[in-house]
Design a protein around this motif. Structure first.
Motif, PDB file in Angstrom:
ATOM      1  N   ASP A  12       0.852  -1.192   0.000  1.00 14.14           N
ATOM      2  CA  ASP A  12       0.000   0.000   0.000  1.00 14.14           C
ATOM      3  C   ASP A  12       0.887   1.242   0.000  1.00 14.14           C
ATOM      4  OD1 ASP A  12      -1.805   2.072   0.569  1.00 14.14           O
ATOM      5  OD2 ASP A  12      -3.064   0.762   1.785  1.00 14.14           O
ATOM      6  N   THR A  13       0.526   2.220  -0.804  1.00 16.61           N
ATOM      7  CA  THR A  13       1.344   3.434  -0.898  1.00 16.61           C
ATOM      8  C   THR A  13       1.400   4.198   0.417  1.00 16.61           C
ATOM      9  OG1 THR A  13      -0.596   4.600  -1.784  1.00 16.61           O
ATOM     10  CG2 THR A  13       0.998   3.730  -3.377  1.00 16.61           C
ATOM     11  N   SER A  36      -2.295  -3.499  -7.168  1.00 17.45           N
ATOM     12  CA  SER A  36      -1.760  -2.294  -7.805  1.00 17.45           C
ATOM     13  C   SER A  36      -2.887  -1.513  -8.484  1.00 17.45           C
ATOM     14  CB  SER A  36      -0.698  -2.684  -8.831  1.00 17.45           C
ATOM     15  OG  SER A  36      -0.073  -1.557  -9.377  1.00 17.45           O
ATOM     16  N   SER A  37      -2.850  -0.190  -8.403  1.00 19.20           N
ATOM     17  CA  SER A  37      -3.970   0.644  -8.863  1.00 19.20           C
ATOM     18  C   SER A  37      -4.263   0.466 -10.351  1.00 19.20           C
ATOM     19  CB  SER A  37      -3.682   2.119  -8.551  1.00 19.20           C
ATOM     20  OG  SER A  37      -2.459   2.531  -9.138  1.00 19.20           O
ATOM     21  N   CYS A  38      -3.226   0.388 -11.193  1.00 16.24           N
ATOM     22  CA  CYS A  38      -3.448   0.179 -12.628  1.00 16.24           C
ATOM     23  C   CYS A  38      -4.100  -1.173 -12.888  1.00 16.24           C
ATOM     24  CB  CYS A  38      -2.135   0.272 -13.398  1.00 16.24           C
ATOM     25  SG  CYS A  38      -1.712   1.928 -13.955  1.00 16.24           S
ATOM     26  N   GLN A 126       1.565  -0.146 -15.583  1.00 19.50           N
ATOM     27  CA  GLN A 126       2.745  -0.280 -14.738  1.00 19.50           C
ATOM     28  C   GLN A 126       2.303  -0.506 -13.300  1.00 19.50           C
ATOM     29  OE1 GLN A 126       4.770   3.455 -15.413  1.00 19.50           O
ATOM     30  NE2 GLN A 126       3.747   4.444 -13.697  1.00 19.50           N
ATOM     31  N   SER A 127       3.181  -1.092 -12.511  1.00 19.67           N
ATOM     32  CA  SER A 127       2.840  -1.392 -11.123  1.00 19.67           C
ATOM     33  C   SER A 127       3.182  -0.221 -10.216  1.00 19.67           C
ATOM     34  CB  SER A 127       3.581  -2.657 -10.657  1.00 19.67           C
ATOM     35  OG  SER A 127       4.980  -2.454 -10.723  1.00 19.67           O
ATOM     36  N   ASP A 128       2.553  -0.190  -9.060  1.00 17.98           N
ATOM     37  CA  ASP A 128       2.773   0.895  -8.112  1.00 17.98           C
ATOM     38  C   ASP A 128       4.115   0.785  -7.400  1.00 17.98           C
ATOM     39  OD1 ASP A 128       0.317   1.948  -8.705  1.00 17.98           O
ATOM     40  OD2 ASP A 128      -0.716   1.051  -6.990  1.00 17.98           O
ATOM     41  N   ASP A 129       4.727  -0.399  -7.394  1.00 12.41           N
ATOM     42  CA  ASP A 129       5.980  -0.539  -6.659  1.00 12.41           C
ATOM     43  C   ASP A 129       7.202  -0.285  -7.543  1.00 12.41           C
ATOM     44  OD1 ASP A 129       5.526  -2.856  -8.104  1.00 12.41           O
ATOM     45  OD2 ASP A 129       5.934  -4.231  -6.458  1.00 12.41           O
ATOM     46  N   GLY A 131       7.163  -0.071 -11.143  1.00 11.72           N
ATOM     47  CA  GLY A 131       6.822   0.820 -12.247  1.00 11.72           C
ATOM     48  C   GLY A 131       7.633   0.596 -13.507  1.00 11.72           C
ATOM     49  N   ALA A 189      -3.916   4.056 -15.780  1.00  6.38           N
ATOM     50  CA  ALA A 189      -4.721   4.449 -14.626  1.00  6.38           C
ATOM     51  C   ALA A 189      -5.641   5.591 -15.044  1.00  6.38           C
ATOM     52  CB  ALA A 189      -3.826   4.882 -13.478  1.00  6.38           C
TER      53      ALA A 189
END
Length: 271
Positions: A12-13, A36-38, A126-129, A131, A189
């Protein structure tokens, strides 16, 4: 028709990260893991396509299968995908999958997607971690399928076995493409607003199929996946340094403040 969605579980961000004692990974204790949000947007887009096809009455309702790779905790992310509306889930669970990069993970996911014979695969851009924005492209390359990245709109054409997409380009321009199925899409996103899982969906998710697959099930060479198949090796990670305080410029007029700012930037060799 079968639609596949690849999702990734990431920290989580809002989580406060700590570097593990090895200095090469984050300490995953007390980390709150989320999708991940995307990838949530990718799942929502797939659900919208399934619902649109069903409402149009164009034959049998497409089946939606969620895929994810990772340790046992990833089951939570897949159960959420099932609660949101996915029909089935496939968990790539094997110690030999761990430590991989986009190349190794893409190979593994491609094997699972190919086994399920998905007509359309959707993932996040892309992933949130990390990217890196590379795993969907690897998946498409391994499967030999057409691929579109930064997709902002999707129109599935079941009759012509194709998909029309709008891609986001630089400079505020868009590109419209027609891809023949089977194909792979990586959505941006903001393409939609992901829904929340209902209580009914959460209860139903417990009864939906969730299959666990390892290297042997997928017929993969262990040397091609995970740490052994990675093209990138992480030697060290560190948290960014904490910056100092900001500069407050208090002058009688905007002109004087601007002059002071320019002088400061010149002193710091930033201009």
């Amino acid at each position: 028709m079968r639609i596949g969605v690849c999702i990734k579980q990431v920290p989580d961000t809002d989580t406060r990260l700590r570097v593990a004692d090895s200095g090469r990974h984050i300490d995953d204790r007390d980390v709150n893991w989320v999708i991940s949000s995307c990838d949530l947007c990718a799942l929502e887009e797939a659900l919208l396509l399934v619902e649109a096809a069903h409402q149009a009455g164009s034959g049998e309702r497409p089946e939606l299968v969620a895929f994810s790779l990772g340790p046992a905790r990833v089951e939570e992310a897949l159960r959420k995908a099932l609660a949101l509306g996915a029909d089935r889930a496939v968990h790539l669970l094997d110690e030999r999958f761990q430590g991989g990069d986009a190349l190794a993970d893409g190979r593994a996911l491609a094997a699972a997607v190919g086994r399920e014979e998905c007509d359309l695969v959707i993932a996040g851009a892309q992933s949130d971690d990390l990217g890196q924005a590379a795993t969907p492209a690897v998946l498409a390359q391994v499967l030999g399928r057409p691929y579109a990245w930064l997709v902002m709109a999707v129109d599935l054409q079941k009759e012509s076995r194709s998909v029309h997409v709008v891609r986001e380009l630089e400079g505020g321009m868009n590109e419209v493409l027609r891809l023949e199925l089977p194909a792979v899409l990586a959505v941006q996103a903001g393409i939609n607003k992901p829904r929340f899982a209902s209580l009914r969906g959460t209860l139903q998710a417990r009864r939906k199929p969730l299959e666990r697959m390892d290297c042997s099930d997928l017929g993969l060479d262990p040397e091609s996946v995970g740490k052994a198949g990675a093209g990138i090796e992480t030697t060290a990670i560190r948290l960014p340094p904490i910056g100092g305080g900001g500069l407050l410029i208090d002058k009688a007029s905007p002109e004087m403040a601007a002059a002071e700012l320019v002088a400061h930037l010149e002193r710091e060799a930033l201009l």
